[in-house]
Design a protein around this motif. Sequence first.
Motif, mmCIF file in Angstrom:
data_model
loop_
_atom_site.group_PDB
_atom_site.id
_atom_site.type_symbol
_atom_site.label_atom_id
_atom_site.label_comp_id
_atom_site.label_asym_id
_atom_site.label_seq_id
_atom_site.Cartn_x
_atom_site.Cartn_y
_atom_site.Cartn_z
ATOM 1 N N GLN A 56 0.829 -1.214 0.000
ATOM 2 C CA GLN A 56 0.000 0.000 0.000
ATOM 3 C C GLN A 56 0.861 1.260 0.000
ATOM 4 N N ALA A 57 1.900 1.222 0.806
ATOM 5 C CA ALA A 57 2.720 2.427 0.995
ATOM 6 C C ALA A 57 3.665 2.697 -0.167
ATOM 7 N N ASN A 58 4.083 1.629 -0.861
ATOM 8 C CA ASN A 58 5.161 1.810 -1.846
ATOM 9 C C ASN A 58 4.790 1.524 -3.293
ATOM 10 N N TYR A 59 3.614 0.933 -3.506
ATOM 11 C CA TYR A 59 3.294 0.495 -4.861
ATOM 12 C C TYR A 59 3.383 1.649 -5.874
ATOM 13 N N ARG A 60 2.787 2.775 -5.498
ATOM 14 C CA ARG A 60 2.734 3.891 -6.462
ATOM 15 C C ARG A 60 4.118 4.380 -6.846
ATOM 16 N N SER A 61 4.969 4.597 -5.843
ATOM 17 C CA SER A 61 6.296 5.131 -6.178
ATOM 18 C C SER A 61 7.134 4.095 -6.924
#
Lengths: 161, 210
Positions: free
Chosen positions: A12-17
Amino acid sequence: MTRKDDIALLFQANYRSMYRLACCMLHDSEEARDVVSDIFSRLLEGRFVLPAEKREQFLHVCVRNRCLDSIDHLSVKQRMMRHIAIAQVAEARDSGDDERRLEAIRRYVAQELTATERQVFDLRFHRGMKYREMAELLGISEVAVYKNLSRVLAKLKEHIR
Amino acid sequence: MNRNDNQWEELLRATEHPEDYSNAELEELLQKGDHLQVYNLMTDAENACRQDEISDDLVAAEWQRIADADSTRRRRSLLRIAAVAIGMVMIAGIVYAAIVLPPKASIPSTTAKATALSPRKSVPRQETALDTVAQARPDVVEYQDVRLITIMRDIATYYHKDLIMAMPDQADIRIYLEWDRAESLESIVRKLNHFDKFSIEVVGNQIKVE
């Protein structure tokens, strides 16, 4: 918290980046999605273990490595056709540096370029227009487009060292 | 006209129409002056404008897909282990029965069957046990026919080292390797150096493959 929950939170925290980084390196959103998903699949399978510290950084290094692996076999021509960067020294940059450099470019374009230069920059790099199309839209020759774009690049090069 | 205008015009043309150039011509062009730097600056400029945002729903759907695939894989794994365990119990039962049941002179075939079974079945049983041990070692990563560069990147990342591949051709060498991450870096490098086609050394913060 189970190991799977822990990985879910990291996702959740890192997928986008991670996805953005892969997109920047591969210039292919489907391939970028596969790279990031593969990393988390392998993590769930226990095929590699995260370090105790700097886990986010580690995940981004994984993305970088997978992308490099994916583009390693491409020729210079294939990379240029996809607008993929060609490393001067293999493995030289890290993702934190990348993001800082891109942010510096955005800031410089917004604050320092003249209105005409900003328009040229936007047409070429944001809207991805061909030089001929830009020439028609701006009512100038294609040579003038090269000239304007060269000026923009020279300024950026001077600023982003 | 600025000096750069003429200098970069060819590069700008080439970035728009690389298909008009041969690979060698493009490589030569990029080697001129600061062309490579400017080309990379152009990819940076494009990346700075990218909008690769994805919605919360897509992120959630992607996680669901990965988690479901993992659950399926685990279920299959458990079924395989269960099948192997049942198989082992049955074999053990047959052997046990063959040994414990008193041989009857009237049916010599039972003893003969047990004798024939024991050595033949002991081999797969041992293989099964080894396989199970391997699955129970989470620190062990097995690479089967994997490119050297993929393996070296994993190792470099794990041990927090920079990777230098001196000869690009070596990147595509495919090898089999069982990497126990509990081992030290030196130990895995020693193991890898048994291969003839490359040599690896750790120098400071770098792993060099030559």
